[in-house]
Scaffold this motif. Structure first.
Motif, short mmCIF file in Angstrom:
data_model
loop_
_atom_site.label_atom_id
_atom_site.label_comp_id
_atom_site.label_asym_id
_atom_site.label_seq_id
_atom_site.Cartn_x
_atom_site.Cartn_y
_atom_site.Cartn_z
N GLY A 173 -12.54 -4.85 -8.86
CA GLY A 173 -12.48 -6.15 -8.19
C GLY A 173 -11.11 -6.80 -8.26
N LYS A 174 -10.52 -6.85 -9.45
CA LYS A 174 -9.21 -7.51 -9.61
C LYS A 174 -8.15 -6.83 -8.75
CE LYS A 174 -8.04 -8.62 -13.98
NZ LYS A 174 -8.12 -8.61 -15.48
N ILE A 177 -8.87 -7.54 -4.91
CA ILE A 177 -8.54 -8.91 -4.52
C ILE A 177 -7.02 -9.11 -4.51
CG2 ILE A 177 -8.67 -11.33 -5.27
CD1 ILE A 177 -11.61 -10.66 -6.17
N LYS A 178 -6.36 -8.58 -5.52
CA LYS A 178 -4.89 -8.75 -5.62
C LYS A 178 -4.18 -8.14 -4.41
CE LYS A 178 -0.96 -7.84 -8.63
NZ LYS A 178 -0.48 -7.08 -9.81
N LYS A 179 -4.65 -6.98 -3.96
CA LYS A 179 -3.94 -6.29 -2.87
C LYS A 179 -4.36 -6.76 -1.49
CE LYS A 179 -2.20 -1.94 -1.16
NZ LYS A 179 -1.97 -0.50 -1.37
N TYR A 203 -9.84 -1.26 0.81
CA TYR A 203 -9.51 -0.43 -0.35
C TYR A 203 -9.93 1.02 -0.11
CZ TYR A 203 -11.64 2.03 -4.30
OH TYR A 203 -12.10 3.02 -5.14
N LEU A 204 -11.16 1.21 0.38
CA LEU A 204 -11.70 2.55 0.58
C LEU A 204 -10.83 3.38 1.52
CD1 LEU A 204 -14.42 4.26 -0.01
CD2 LEU A 204 -15.02 3.62 2.35
N PRO A 210 -5.13 0.88 -4.72
CA PRO A 210 -4.58 0.46 -6.02
C PRO A 210 -5.35 0.98 -7.23
CG PRO A 210 -5.78 -1.35 -4.99
CD PRO A 210 -5.73 -0.24 -3.98
N VAL A 211 -6.57 1.46 -7.03
CA VAL A 211 -7.35 2.03 -8.12
C VAL A 211 -8.13 3.19 -7.52
CG1 VAL A 211 -9.20 0.34 -7.79
CG2 VAL A 211 -9.00 1.49 -9.98
N GLY A 212 -8.39 4.22 -8.34
CA GLY A 212 -8.92 5.49 -7.80
C GLY A 212 -10.30 5.41 -7.21
N MET A 213 -10.79 6.56 -6.76
CA MET A 213 -12.14 6.66 -6.20
C MET A 213 -13.17 6.55 -7.33
SD MET A 213 -12.60 6.77 -3.00
CE MET A 213 -14.17 7.58 -2.72
N ASP A 214 -14.41 6.36 -6.92
CA ASP A 214 -15.51 6.24 -7.88
C ASP A 214 -16.68 7.05 -7.33
OD1 ASP A 214 -16.71 4.46 -10.24
OD2 ASP A 214 -18.20 4.53 -8.63
N ILE A 215 -17.47 7.62 -8.23
CA ILE A 215 -18.56 8.50 -7.78
C ILE A 215 -19.59 7.78 -6.90
CG2 ILE A 215 -18.36 10.13 -9.69
CD1 ILE A 215 -20.92 8.76 -10.88
#
Length: 308
Positions: A173-174, A177-179, A203-204, A210-215
């Motif tokens: 989330g952080k 929102i930041k990006k 993001y997807l 800014p942060v990796g993928m998630d299962i």
């Protein structure tokens, strides 16, 4: 170490494919329209997937290290089954069922969400040595349950971002929102709560996310490698209970073990349906919608889902 791995015939999956013959399942009770119809559905799903894999030659596209290939597969040695976990497609209840099958629990109804996901009761296939992985891949009944890609995506978003969450808000989330939120207020930047669906999709689709993928929103093609691993049974979330209970009969599960009906978490929420998905997709531009469909293109094709 690298040289040793490259010399091991099992260390890389390149050229080491499972035999096309599927494991004979116990079909002695297949008398009567219901079971015969379900068996016919299974044959069609498997044939459809195999046809897709041949056409797209996805085995070449998806060459990957064997250990990574099986990292989402759970092992139940008693009934000799392998389950590839697809989050948001009934996986919590499937893990409960596997715990009952393996003798770790007496009933699926009394196992908490945390015990299922954080209890470390079930072994994953990548925890075995290469021989152990290979033997099980060849000898065990392999199954997977999938879901319409857009329903799965919206379900994951609702679960992780619309409810308090001590991991997804601060970690994902952080960063989101930041990006992607212009003029975000300090509170949102500090907590990561309140991510909007449109921001999540930005993001997807971002190749520099800014942060990796998630299962929970990774493509099934990258979680379970259905063109490399020859799944004996393909269940669908849309027919979850009947598919699951049919599968349990096929692998000789105890007669009184039925797939749980309860919703794992946020039970008061409306289930993510096609209508719920439509409401969320309204927040996206036409281009964003198309790019999101494109992101799950392989999943749509492999499992014969249609984008609406």
């Amino acid at each position: 170490e690298q040289q040793r791995m490259s010399q091991s015939p099992l260390s890389w999956f390149r050229g080491v494919y499972l035999p096309p013959a599927l494991h004979p399942l116990n079909k002695t009770f297949l008398k009567g329209g219901k079971w015969e119809a379900m068996d016919s559905t299974q044959e069609k799903r498997r044939a459809f997937l195999q046809d897709f894999c041949k056409k797209h030659n996805s085995r070449k596209m998806l060459q990957t290290h064997l250990v990574h290939l099986v990292s989402r597969i759970y092992v139940e040695d008693r009934h000799k089954v392998l389950y590839c976990e697809v989050p948001k497609a009934g996986c919590s209840n499937w893990k409960r069922v596997l715990m009952v099958l393996s003798g770790l629990a007496a009933s699926a109804n009394n196992i908490s969400h945390d015990d299922v996901h954080y209890g470390k009761h079930l072994r994953r296939l990548d925890s075995f040595d290469l021989k152990g992985i290979y033997v099980r891949l060849n000898a065990y009944t392999k199954f997977i349950f999938v879901r319409d890609p857009m329903e799965r995506l919206v379900s994951a978003f609702r679960d992780k971002f619309e409810h308090p969450n001590s991991y997804y808000h601060p970690v994902f989330g952080k960063a989101i929102i930041k990006k992607y939120r212009h003029n975000a207020d300090e509170e949102a930047l500090k907590t990561g709560s309140g991510v909007k669906f449109k921001e999540f999709i930005q993001y997807l689709l971002d190749s520099h996310r800014p942060v990796g993928m998630d299962i929970h929103w990774e493509q099934v093609s990258k979680l379970c490698y259905p063109c490399l691993i020859n799944y004996d049974f393909i269940g669908k979330f849309e027919t979850l209970e009947e598919d699951a209970n049919y599968f349990l009969q096929l692998v000789g599960a105890p007669a009184d073990l039925k797939f749980p009906k309860f919703k794992d978490r946020h039970s008061s929420d409306e289930r993510t349906s096609a209508e719920v998905v439509r409401q969320y997709l309204k927040e996206l531009s036409k281009e964003e919608r198309q790019l999101t469909y494109d992101f799950y293109y392989l999943d749509y094709l492999m499992f014969n889902y249609t984008s609406s």
